[in-house]
Design an enzyme around this catalytic site. Structure first.
Site, short mmCIF file in Angstrom:
data_model
loop_
_atom_site.label_atom_id
_atom_site.label_comp_id
_atom_site.label_asym_id
_atom_site.label_seq_id
_atom_site.Cartn_x
_atom_site.Cartn_y
_atom_site.Cartn_z
N ASP A 166 56.18 7.23 47.63
CA ASP A 166 57.42 7.58 47.80
C ASP A 166 57.57 5.71 48.61
OD1 ASP A 166 57.45 9.65 46.67
OD2 ASP A 166 58.29 10.37 48.57
N ASP A 324 63.87 17.11 42.12
CA ASP A 324 63.82 17.51 43.41
C ASP A 324 64.99 19.30 43.37
OD1 ASP A 324 63.11 14.89 44.00
OD2 ASP A 324 64.66 13.80 43.15
O1 1PR Z 1 67.90 9.39 41.54
O2 1PR Z 1 66.62 8.17 40.04
O3 1PR Z 1 67.51 7.24 42.03
O4 1PR Z 1 65.71 8.94 41.82
C1 1PR Z 1 65.13 8.86 43.00
C2 1PR Z 1 63.96 9.49 43.34
O5 1PR Z 1 63.68 9.41 44.38
C3 1PR Z 1 63.17 10.51 42.68
O6 1PR Z 1 62.02 11.01 41.93
C4 1PR Z 1 63.34 11.51 43.82
O7 1PR Z 1 62.09 12.73 43.62
C5 1PR Z 1 62.41 10.76 45.13
N1 1PR Z 1 63.23 10.74 46.21
C6 1PR Z 1 64.35 10.83 46.56
N2 1PR Z 1 64.39 10.82 48.36
C7 1PR Z 1 63.30 11.36 48.55
C8 1PR Z 1 62.32 11.66 49.88
O8 1PR Z 1 61.60 12.26 50.07
N3 1PR Z 1 63.46 11.22 50.57
N4 1PR Z 1 60.68 11.54 47.20
C9 1PR Z 1 62.31 11.38 47.30
C10 1PR Z 1 60.67 12.74 46.15
C11 1PR Z 1 58.68 13.59 46.56
C12 1PR Z 1 57.24 13.59 46.20
C13 1PR Z 1 56.50 13.87 46.93
C14 1PR Z 1 54.93 15.15 46.70
C15 1PR Z 1 54.29 15.29 46.94
N5 1PR Z 1 59.57 12.62 46.55
O9 1PR Z 1 57.45 12.52 44.76
O10 1PR Z 1 55.59 12.62 46.71
O11 1PR Z 1 56.58 16.12 47.07
O12 1PR Z 1 54.44 15.24 47.79
P1 1PR Z 1 53.44 15.89 49.18
O13 1PR Z 1 51.92 15.97 48.44
O14 1PR Z 1 53.74 14.53 50.73
O15 1PR Z 1 53.52 16.96 49.54
P2 1PR Z 1 66.48 8.70 41.05
#
Ligand code: 1PR
Length: 469
Positions: A166, A324
């Site tokens: 991320d 999400d």
């Molecule tokens: O909406 O097209 O601009 O895409 C945004 C992208 O960014 C989406 O794929 C969304 O999942 C991701 N995203 C947005 N905000 C966050 C955040 O964390 N604040 N990250 C985010 C999503 C989730 C996973 C994470 C897993 C594993 N992160 O990618 O890496 O949950 O984590 P873990 O193994 O530590 O539990 P758009």
């Protein structure tokens, strides 16, 4: 084929190959040697090899596209592939050519995926492979460099282990790898700064060396920072792809956009820029939710959403939809119009049911659509794969949301990547044994060096689950 024909390259290539000059075709580079292809067609090929390139049949019990690391069976001495019969190589395609009596003299290996399709061909100095040597790690590089790879053992499509980064700009303006707890990426200190777990290019290189089957970059503030204004992200991809020879996926901010000067950018331009910078797949979050809502409301495929346009131009194997969802407990499944399930662990007030509400803008806004409805809609709109996160489990290290992953992986016939919550090697074997997930993705445990990728793979191997070692 259009481009080859228009530029006269088609004819030139045919006579080059007829003269047995050195040639290596990759993926479409193999398919265009055949008579024709059904993909966006029929389209006439160079016609050097008898046969028609057709779509995989998902009624054979396989997920289409065929994405991932599979074993090939060498059927004939091929010079460049002889040593890789027992190793996994990376495939990503929905169409394939089949062996027959007419093309037998060309076929040098096959791969089993629902049926036995042609993995490579060879005649004299002319070689072509359906898989991607340039994305098949050390094994693929050994093909390109004509070296002998190390020994291995592969028999079928492997379950993939994916490292996710991320990425966002911190308050000092540096692009960093961060990691949230239920999507909250700020430290709970007085400064409240963005958690910084390292540099994106360095970590991607490290995970490649550690054996990650894929690396994903999610530009998590892409919904507000337009990616083409965010050139560092494109540079990250360019630099990462110089040293990472497994597939790279990038997501965040893929949508139509008009900047402050009134210049309009189509989502297709954003995706094109990501692909040109080294991405193999792009991942769409928020914009896919809006597209699915519109499709379910109108029952019409407008063809205009970013998802539809990018998958039409680049093929659905290049388009991931990232979901999400947030778990919403219910006393009675009739309380919502969306698909709900009986949960394994009851909610805080003893609720026996839940539905999974989709969100946009990094989990900031809940939408009137469930993960189940979204997954089925985006499959119809052209998604080739689903990255299934879960806000409740994200960063908690207590395991994947098995109920959710089972629900979605049973509902669609495209591959599903399980994400969010991995905290131990057993969580990976659990998700693969209890659901139909094709891959499992983790972030925190890899960034904090709590569980190396190699230990995950060794554990899966011990549990009898096929992995690429
Ligand atoms: O909406 O097209 O601009 O895409 C945004 C992208 O960014 C989406 O794929 C969304 O999942 C991701 N995203 C947005 N905000 C966050 C955040 O964390 N604040 N990250 C985010 C999503 C989730 C996973 C994470 C897993 C594993 N992160 O990618 O890496 O949950 O984590 P873990 O193994 O530590 O539990 P758009």
């Amino acid at each position: 084929m259009d481009v080859l024909n228009k530029t006269g390259m088609g004819e030139a290539l045919s006579s080059y190959i007829e003269q047995d000059r050195p040639f290596l075709g990759i993926c479409l580079g193999l398919q265009l040697l055949f008579e024709s292809s059904d993909e966006n067609g029929p389209v006439k090929g160079l016609g050097l090899i008898p046969g028609v390139v057709g779509r995989f049949d998902s009624s054979n019990g396989v997920r289409v596209p065929h994405i991932g690391w599979n074993a090939i069976q060498i059927t004939r001495e091929s010079q460049i592939l002889d040593d890789i019969g027992n190793r996994h190589v990376y495939f990503v395609h929905s169409y394939r050519a089949m062996p027959s009596d007419d093309n037998r003299e060309w076929v040098s290996s096959t791969c089993n995926y629902g049926d036995n399709f042609i993995a490579s061909i060879r005649r004299g100095n002319v070689h072509a492979v359906q898989f991607h040597p340039e994305k098949s790690g050390d094994v693929g590089l050994s093909v390109l460099r004509r070296q002998k790879p190390a020994q291995g053992k592969a028999s079928e499509l492997a379950k993939r282990v994916i490292a996710c980064l991320d990425v966002r700009t911190n308050d000092k303006g540096d692009l960093v790898v961060t990691k949230g707890d239920q999507y909250d990426v700020r430290e709970h200190t007085k400064e409240n700064e963005v958690r910084n777990l390292g540099k994106p290019v360095d970590l991607a290189g490290q995970y490649y060396k550690d054996g990650a089957d894929e690396v994903s970059f999610l530009n998590i503030t892409g919904f507000r920072d337009f990616p083409l204004g965010d050139l560092p992200m494109l540079q990250v991809l360019r630099h990462a792809s110089e040293n990472v020879f497994v597939p790279l996926t990038v997501g965040g901010g893929i949508r139509d956009f008009t900047d402050a000067n009134g210049r309009y950018y189509s989502s297709l331009e954003v995706a094109a820029e990501y692909f040109r910078s080294g991405a193999d797949k792009i991942s769409i979050g928020s914009d896919a939710v809006y597209a699915a809502e519109e499709y379910l409301k109108t029952k019409v495929k407008s063809g205009k959403s970013s998802l539809e346009q990018i998958s039409r131009v680049y093929g659905n194997q290049a388009v991931v939809v990232s979901i999400d969802p947030r778990r919403v407990y219910l006393k009675d499944p009739k309380d919502v119009e969306f698909k709900s399930i009986r949960v394994t662990n009851p909610g805080p007030n003893g609720e026996q049911y839940a539905w999974y509400q989709c969100t946009v803008n990094g989990g900031r806004e809940g939408r009137p659509i469930g993960a189940y409805e979204l997954a089925k809609a985006v499959e119809e709109l052209g998604a080739g794969e689903i990255l299934l996160n879960c806000i409740d489990c994200d960063g908690q290290g207590k395991g994947f949301d098995i109920d959710l992953i089972k629900l979605i992986s049973d509902a669609v016939s495209i591959p599903v990547i399980a994400s969010s919550g991995a905290g131990a090697v057993e969580h990976f074997s659990e998700v693969f044994s209890k659901t139909n997930a094709s891959a499992a993705l983790a972030a925190g445990i890899f960034h904090r060096k709590e569980v190396p990728i190699q230990s995950v793979k060794e554990h899966l191997l011990q549990e009898g689950i096929e992995v690429r070692m």
